[in-house]
Design a protein around this motif. Structure first.
Motif, mmCIF file in Angstrom:
data_model
loop_
_atom_site.group_PDB
_atom_site.id
_atom_site.type_symbol
_atom_site.label_atom_id
_atom_site.label_comp_id
_atom_site.label_asym_id
_atom_site.label_seq_id
_atom_site.Cartn_x
_atom_site.Cartn_y
_atom_site.Cartn_z
ATOM 1 N N ALA A 1 7.169 2.624 3.181
ATOM 2 C CA ALA A 1 7.002 2.600 1.730
ATOM 3 C C ALA A 1 5.679 3.262 1.377
ATOM 4 O O ALA A 1 4.695 3.174 2.124
ATOM 5 N N ALA A 2 5.665 3.930 0.220
ATOM 6 C CA ALA A 2 4.460 4.667 -0.187
ATOM 7 C C ALA A 2 4.147 4.395 -1.646
ATOM 8 O O ALA A 2 5.021 4.477 -2.514
ATOM 9 N N LEU A 3 2.883 4.090 -1.900
ATOM 10 C CA LEU A 3 2.358 3.891 -3.249
ATOM 11 C C LEU A 3 1.284 4.934 -3.487
ATOM 12 O O LEU A 3 0.336 5.047 -2.698
ATOM 13 N N TYR B 1 4.226 -9.036 -0.136
ATOM 14 C CA TYR B 1 4.681 -7.930 0.708
ATOM 15 C C TYR B 1 4.575 -8.231 2.196
ATOM 16 O O TYR B 1 5.236 -7.613 3.020
ATOM 17 N N GLY B 2 3.732 -9.178 2.533
ATOM 18 C CA GLY B 2 3.598 -9.553 3.934
ATOM 19 C C GLY B 2 2.978 -8.459 4.781
ATOM 20 O O GLY B 2 2.117 -7.704 4.332
ATOM 21 N N ASP B 3 3.459 -8.358 6.025
ATOM 22 C CA ASP B 3 2.880 -7.393 6.967
ATOM 23 C C ASP B 3 3.747 -6.150 7.135
ATOM 24 O O ASP B 3 3.666 -5.440 8.138
ATOM 25 N N ARG B 4 4.599 -5.872 6.160
ATOM 26 C CA ARG B 4 5.409 -4.655 6.216
ATOM 27 C C ARG B 4 4.492 -3.427 6.130
ATOM 28 O O ARG B 4 3.463 -3.461 5.474
ATOM 29 N N ASP C 1 -3.519 -7.097 -12.238
ATOM 30 C CA ASP C 1 -2.783 -8.060 -11.431
ATOM 31 C C ASP C 1 -1.278 -7.954 -11.696
ATOM 32 O O ASP C 1 -0.475 -7.965 -10.754
ATOM 33 N N ALA C 2 -0.902 -7.840 -12.972
ATOM 34 C CA ALA C 2 0.518 -7.741 -13.308
ATOM 35 C C ALA C 2 1.129 -6.474 -12.720
ATOM 36 O O ALA C 2 2.243 -6.499 -12.166
ATOM 37 N N THR C 3 0.412 -5.358 -12.816
ATOM 38 C CA THR C 3 0.927 -4.104 -12.257
ATOM 39 C C THR C 3 1.030 -4.184 -10.737
ATOM 40 O O THR C 3 2.033 -3.761 -10.141
ATOM 41 N N ALA C 4 0.005 -4.715 -10.095
ATOM 42 C CA ALA C 4 0.026 -4.822 -8.631
ATOM 43 C C ALA C 4 1.181 -5.695 -8.159
ATOM 44 O O ALA C 4 1.885 -5.365 -7.191
ATOM 45 N N ARG C 5 1.413 -6.814 -8.846
ATOM 46 C CA ARG C 5 2.483 -7.724 -8.421
ATOM 47 C C ARG C 5 3.864 -7.099 -8.653
ATOM 48 O O ARG C 5 4.763 -7.225 -7.815
ATOM 49 N N THR C 6 4.027 -6.423 -9.789
ATOM 50 C CA THR C 6 5.309 -5.754 -10.032
ATOM 51 C C THR C 6 5.558 -4.680 -8.980
ATOM 52 O O THR C 6 6.674 -4.552 -8.445
ATOM 53 N N ALA C 7 4.529 -3.906 -8.669
ATOM 54 C CA ALA C 7 4.668 -2.832 -7.689
ATOM 55 C C ALA C 7 4.992 -3.388 -6.305
ATOM 56 O O ALA C 7 5.892 -2.888 -5.608
ATOM 57 N N LEU C 8 4.278 -4.421 -5.882
ATOM 58 C CA LEU C 8 4.504 -4.968 -4.546
ATOM 59 C C LEU C 8 5.883 -5.604 -4.420
ATOM 60 O O LEU C 8 6.541 -5.467 -3.374
ATOM 61 N N ALA C 9 6.331 -6.291 -5.465
ATOM 62 C CA ALA C 9 7.670 -6.877 -5.417
ATOM 63 C C ALA C 9 8.734 -5.788 -5.329
ATOM 64 O O ALA C 9 9.732 -5.924 -4.594
ATOM 65 N N PHE C 10 8.537 -4.704 -6.059
ATOM 66 C CA PHE C 10 9.479 -3.581 -6.014
ATOM 67 C C PHE C 10 9.509 -2.973 -4.614
ATOM 68 O O PHE C 10 10.583 -2.727 -4.038
ATOM 69 N N LEU C 11 8.348 -2.719 -4.040
ATOM 70 C CA LEU C 11 8.276 -2.124 -2.709
ATOM 71 C C LEU C 11 8.852 -3.056 -1.651
ATOM 72 O O LEU C 11 9.516 -2.612 -0.705
ATOM 73 N N ARG C 12 8.615 -4.351 -1.798
ATOM 74 C CA ARG C 12 9.188 -5.334 -0.861
ATOM 75 C C ARG C 12 10.705 -5.278 -0.896
ATOM 76 O O ARG C 12 11.363 -5.253 0.150
ATOM 77 N N ASP C 13 11.275 -5.254 -2.096
ATOM 78 C CA ASP C 13 12.726 -5.248 -2.214
ATOM 79 C C ASP C 13 13.324 -3.955 -1.663
ATOM 80 O O ASP C 13 14.434 -3.958 -1.111
ATOM 81 N N SER D 1 12.191 -2.373 0.896
ATOM 82 C CA SER D 1 12.132 -2.452 2.359
ATOM 83 C C SER D 1 12.986 -3.571 2.926
ATOM 84 O O SER D 1 13.072 -3.730 4.140
ATOM 85 N N CYS D 2 13.603 -4.358 2.029
ATOM 86 C CA CYS D 2 14.475 -5.464 2.460
ATOM 87 C C CYS D 2 15.845 -5.304 1.831
ATOM 88 O O CYS D 2 16.227 -6.080 0.934
ATOM 89 N N PRO D 3 16.635 -4.293 2.243
ATOM 90 C CA PRO D 3 17.956 -4.108 1.630
ATOM 91 C C PRO D 3 18.849 -5.295 1.894
ATOM 92 O O PRO D 3 18.713 -6.002 2.896
#
Length: 597
Positions: free
Chosen positions: A5-7, A31-34, A574-586, A588-590
């Motif tokens: 994943a890339a930001l 996001y954990g350790d992904r 904080d809101a932007t970071a959390r939205t971005a990380l949740a999106f990237l997590r999802d 990477s977890c199909p």
């Protein structure tokens, strides 16, 4: 193999650094350790960026005291992510909290914050710095984005892009192009709106008159660089010229400098804020059909909120200057409609001296309707005005002023939730800056000394400049001294560029607008107030593109956050970071395949 994943974060100055800090703080939970690649794109060093780079004149100051600058969250910040406290600039640099640090000092602090944020990222995150500019973003809403850079032919691939590009250059508008053409024809000097620290001032001649339009912080920088920057000095409160200074004739729409920074702290009980313009009032505005009208629907609420802070403080700290019991006043004030004659009557009955009442119009336009018999009379009056402002802003007897400052910050936090209608014509931002974001007191004392020395001369309010083709000079006049003209062969526009999305010098921002990103009437990039996602012409937020900061509707009311004030920029980051990380997590977890697939 699933790609990492890339930001991509475009802009590595204070806003980009603040976002990276929030990414690091929220990453373990969301996001954990992904594995994750974070690309930072900025032609200037990460941390300070362009405006706060360490390689600029130490004569240039911040307009905030060292103790009032922090890049770290505290318990007053309402965020979903973890609070990560850290030192203020004063604590980090071991400075007297009441000093106004140089910009290079602030740049060093920001660089340290950036390095701390990088160090807080786990080994699974790789940060790539690109010392160049981003020129375009392309890609489908549903797929990876391509971020095209100025110095390479292949784009960066990104799952998400966040623009934190700060203040921008702008293409000159029609009036500036005409003035530049006139100057070229007649061999004159015309310096258009720019960041003063980046402007080549060497062509401004010594001893010659120079017309200056703009009386805000850009003028203060200009004043410093053309006086102390050319070898002048101050002794016992007076200015000793070097002989290399030009003669600065300065005017503006208001005709007065921004109000001085307040030089005391608020002791005792503070007004409870927000009171009349808070989440409930914003919710009500958002529920109404159609967009709110700023002047009709929003500004009366703001007036009542600022008045509440002012009169609460007056009744609490200076009751001898009031004529009613505080509880009775608060009940009557709350019951009166915003902007009504009833509200004005409540105030008049409670506060006998008009000088103790809050008059926003008078504050915004102190010279409206005032005429002077001569330019010399205007000089005397302006010196008294600046001196009175300095005295008032350093006198706790006028502590309602500081209470209003707190209310201004509170109002800014609420306006961001309104998005496009929060400040459609940029009036509020200008008023806020004039009242709350002015220069340090010592700078205005220097201005007075320069006025007495004849280096600075005031033009007045409603200043206009014309290009005199017959005489081949610039000529300025003002409404304050009708009929009096000042001629010069040099004109400096002492203000920031009007970097609307139509005129921005950023090809990236201009391309986004041309391809469908929405802009407000004031030329700001419209973003979702909840998390900073860029809005399209249809009002839909883009799932993979975000933007924060000055070119957007998600800008905060000041360059930096004061400790323990709630921190609007912190909440946005904080809101932007959390939205971005949740999106990237999802991503990477199909979802797992069903048994029948």
């Amino acid at each position: 193999m699933t790609p990492r994943a890339a930001l991509v974060i475009v802009g590595a100055g204070p806003r980009g650094t603040g976002l990276l800090e929030r990414v690091a703080a929220n990453l373990p939970e969301l996001y954990g350790d992904r594995p994750l690649d974070v690309h930072l794109v900025d032609p200037h060093p990460a941390g300070g960026g362009r405006i706060w780079r360490t390689g600029q004149s130490p004569l240039l100051w911040m307009n905030s005291q060292a103790e009032d600058v922090t890049m770290f969250t505290d318990e007053t910040v309402e965020i979903a992510g973890p609070v990560r406290p850290g030192p203020t600039l004063a604590e980090w640099a071991d400075l007297d909290g009441h000093t106004f640090p140089s910009r290079p000092q602030q740049g060093a602090y920001l660089r340290w914050v950036y390095e701390e944020a990088r160090a807080a990222l786990p080994a699974s995150v790789t940060v790539h710095e690109h010392r160049t500019s981003a020129v375009r973003v392309s890609g489908p809403r549903e797929g990876r984005q391509r971020v095209w850079l100025a110095d390479r032919s292949t784009p960066l691939l990104a799952d998400l892009v966040v623009l934190t590009i700060g203040h921008l250059d702008a293409e000159p508008g029609k009036d500036q192009r005409e003035l530049a053409d006139f100057a070229a024809r007649h061999g004159l000097l015309h310096l258009p709106p720019d960041f003063t620290a980046d402007t080549d001032l060497s062509a401004i001649p010594a001893g010659e008159p120079v017309l200056v339009r703009g009386f805000g912080l850009a003028f203060v920088d200009l004043m410093v660089l053309l006086t102390e920057g050319r070898g002048g000095r101050y002794e016992n409160g007076e200015y000793v010229p070097s002989g290399k200074e030009p003669l600065l004739h300065v005017g503006s729409r208001r005709g007065v400098p921004y109000h001085s920074k307040i030089g005391y702290t608020l002791e005792g009980e503070r007004p409870p804020l927000p009171r009349f313009f808070g989440p409930a009032e914003v919710d009500e505005l958002l529920r109404r059909p159609g967009p709110a009208d700023f002047r009709r629907d929003v500004l009366p609420l703001i007036d009542k909120e600022l008045g509440w802070a002012h009169y609460h403080r007056l009744l609490t700290a200076h009751p001898e200057r009031t004529a009613v019991d505080r509880s009775a006043f608060e009940e009557a004030y709350a019951a009166a409609a915003p902007g009504s004659a009833e509200l004005a009557a409540v105030v008049a009955a409670a506060v006998p001296d008009p000088a103790d009442r809050l008059d926003l119009d008078a504050l915004d336009h102190p010279l409206d309707g005032v005429r002077f018999a001569s330019g010399d009379a205007l000089q005397d009056a302006l010196r008294r005005h600046i001196g009175d402002d300095l005295e008032r802003r350093h006198d706790p007897g006028h502590s309602p002023d500081l209470a209003v400052f707190g209310a201004l910050l509170s109002v800014y936090g609420q306006l961001i939730r309104l998005g496009d209608t929060g400040d459609p014509d940029n009036w509020w931002h200008g008023f806020f800056s004039f009242l709350a974001s002015g220069p340090p007191g010592p700078r205005l004392r220097q201005l007075l000394a320069l006025s007495r020395a004849g280096i600075v001369r005031f033009l007045g309010a409603g200043t206009t400049v014309e290009a005199d083709e017959e005489r081949g000079v610039f000529r300025a006049t003002s409404a304050s001294v009708p009929g009096e003209w000042t001629e010069a062969r040099a004109l400096v526009e002492a203000r920031l560029p009007d970097a609307t999305v139509e005129l921005t010098g950023s090809p990236l921002l201009r391309a986004l607008h041309e391809e469908g990103a929405r802009a407000t009437d004031a030329g700001l990039l419209a973003v979702d107030p909840a998390d900073g996602r860029i809005l399209g012409q249809d009002g839909r937020p883009h799932p993979r593109r975000f933007a924060l900061g000055p070119p957007t509707t998600a800008r905060a009311g000041g360059a930096f956050t004061r400790p323990r004030t709630g921190g609007v920029a912190f909440r946005q980051n904080d809101a932007t970071a959390r939205t971005a990380l949740a999106f990237l997590r999802d991503l990477s977890c199909p979802a797992p395949l069903s048994a029948s697939a």
